[in-house]
Design a protein around this motif. Structure first.
Motif, PDB file in Angstrom:
ATOM      1  N   SER A   1       0.861  -1.184   0.000  1.00 52.67           N
ATOM      2  CA  SER A   1       0.000   0.000   0.000  1.00 52.67           C
ATOM      3  C   SER A   1       0.896   1.232   0.000  1.00 52.67           C
ATOM      4  O   SER A   1       2.105   1.144   0.272  1.00 52.67           O
ATOM      5  CB  SER A   1      -0.916   0.022   1.236  1.00 52.67           C
ATOM      6  N   LYS A   2       0.319   2.380  -0.291  1.00 57.54           N
ATOM      7  CA  LYS A   2       1.078   3.634  -0.232  1.00 57.54           C
ATOM      8  C   LYS A   2       1.505   3.925   1.209  1.00 57.54           C
ATOM      9  O   LYS A   2       2.566   4.489   1.441  1.00 57.54           O
ATOM     10  CB  LYS A   2       0.228   4.782  -0.775  1.00 57.54           C
TER      11      LYS A   2
ATOM     12  N   GLU B   1      -6.684   3.843   1.798  1.00 56.07           N
ATOM     13  CA  GLU B   1      -6.620   3.710   0.346  1.00 56.07           C
ATOM     14  C   GLU B   1      -7.778   2.883  -0.205  1.00 56.07           C
ATOM     15  O   GLU B   1      -7.987   2.824  -1.413  1.00 56.07           O
ATOM     16  CB  GLU B   1      -5.274   3.089  -0.057  1.00 56.07           C
TER      17      GLU B   1
END
Length: 383
Positions: free
Chosen positions: A162-163, A319
């Motif tokens: 994930s970011k 997200e």
């Protein structure tokens, strides 16, 4: 046929997000003509040292008994050396390491360096590893930094699921090269919807009882940092006000015995994937009050099965979820969990809106086919 080797601390029958990630990634690799070798640990004596499970050839490294359930320490004995010799003959083209702080990743990084095999590390977390002891955690964090610094000398390509995971890597002065999102198998939705309808039609699931209950579901390791104790307090408050709600908890872990003492809570224990997906389908609300997350598989699966999700806005959750659009955010305290759950308990229309919006978001963005394509197009190969 190209061969990709993945090193990680645990694999099935141990169940968690990383295990599901590897399994589904290997499934997609197989479709595209790649062979996956998994190097993990023999954390239970009855596990085989070498076997093939569906799409994956598995090697299990020997470990010491101490900390085997949380942090396997590899035993570099004769069996260990024999496994490495077998790997040397496998013509491995690329190596992936799941999590930078497991000792399996250090083994994989050194193996890649020695044999000049392209290697990358995939970050799955957004906080330090913890054992919930301030003193041990203090020294544990120092150890984690030292190990990460060592990994940086061996591997240069870091990615996140994930970011948020990529952002966490900056804590170690690491600039991630990209994101390989955690994902779900979109085709499972149709299968489990049909399965659910058949259960109702055949009388396996009591339709009247099902419609009269609002089911809140939690799924995950029964650990303090998953917010499970906060959830139990919140549910005790809500149950006094709403007689038509029930809380089901799926998973195992250190807090299992404490949960068993709660008479109003249904403890399902550790479930196989198929049974877990059925639980999502039967649930109205999925709750994830975690203190930290990488990219929570449970939220993706709950979204696929059209659960309304209440979760803390941590890690990769942000997200997936947009507050008030396809889910609701709560804080890590009992008052906030009670107030947020209450919104979806009393409002069926809101539950359905959030569930449908999340289902659409998950199917559009988080598919294993998409993630596998990005991995295969990005990682480097030894020719």
């Amino acid at each position: 046929m190209k061969t990709i080797a993945i090193f990680q601390g645990y694999f099935f029958p141990h169940v968690g997000g990383i295990e599901r990630y590897t399994y589904n990634l290997a499934k997609e690799f197989k479709k595209k003509g790649y062979h996956t070798i998994l190097i993990t640990t023999k954390y239970k004596p009855d596990l085989l040292e070498h076997e093939t499970l569906d799409y994956i050839e598995i090697f299990r490294l020997p470990i010491y008994a101490i900390f085997s359930s949380r942090y396997p320490i590899i035993k570099k004995n004769k069996e260990y050396r024999e496994i490495l010799c077998k790997l040397e003959k496998k013509n491995i083209n690329s190596i992936m390491l799941n999590t930078r702080f497991q000792l399996t990743s250090l083994v994989g990084a050194k193996f890649a360096k020695k044999h000049n095999i392209p290697c990358c590390i995939l970050e799955h977390g957004t906080s330090h590893f913890t054992v919930y002891n301030p003193i041990l955690d203090f020294f544990g964090h120092i150890y984690e930094h030292l190990l990460t610094n060592k990994m940086k000398t061996l591997v240069s390509d870091f990615y996140g699921v994930s970011k948020a995971c990529c952002e966490w890597l900056t804590h170690y002065h690491i600039q991630a090269k990209g994101v390989f999102y955690n994902a779900i198998d979109i085709k499972e939705e149709e299968f489990y919807v049909t399965n659910f309808k058949e259960d109702v039609d055949n009388g396996i699931l009591d339709k009247k009882e099902y419609n009269s209950k609002i089911t809140i579901l939690f799924a995950g390791r029964l650990l303090q940092d998953k917010g499970i104790l906060l959830l139990l307090e919140a549910y005790a408050i809500l149950k006094k006000k709403y007689a038509n709600i029930e809380l089901k908890i799926a998973g195992e872990g250190p807090l299992e015995e404490e949960i068993r003492k709660q008479k109003e809570v249904i403890l399902l224990g550790k479930l196989e994937h198929e049974d877990m997906m059925k639980c999502y389908k039967k649930a109205d609300i999925f709750i994830n009050p975690s203190y930290s997350e990488g990219m929570p598989t449970a939220i993706l699966e709950a979204g696929l099965m059209k659960c309304a999700v209440v979760a803390t806005p941590v890690g990769g959750t942000k997200e997936i979820i947009s507050d008030n659009k396809n889910g609701l955010f709560c804080d890590t305290n009992v008052k906030s969990i009670v107030e947020t759950l209450e919104k979806v308990i009393i409002n069926k229309e809101l539950r359905e809106k959030l569930a449908n919006n999340l289902n659409k978001r998950v199917k559009e963005t988080f598919s294993w086919k998409k993630t596998a394509n990005e991995v295969l197009e990005t990682i480097q190969y030894k020719t």
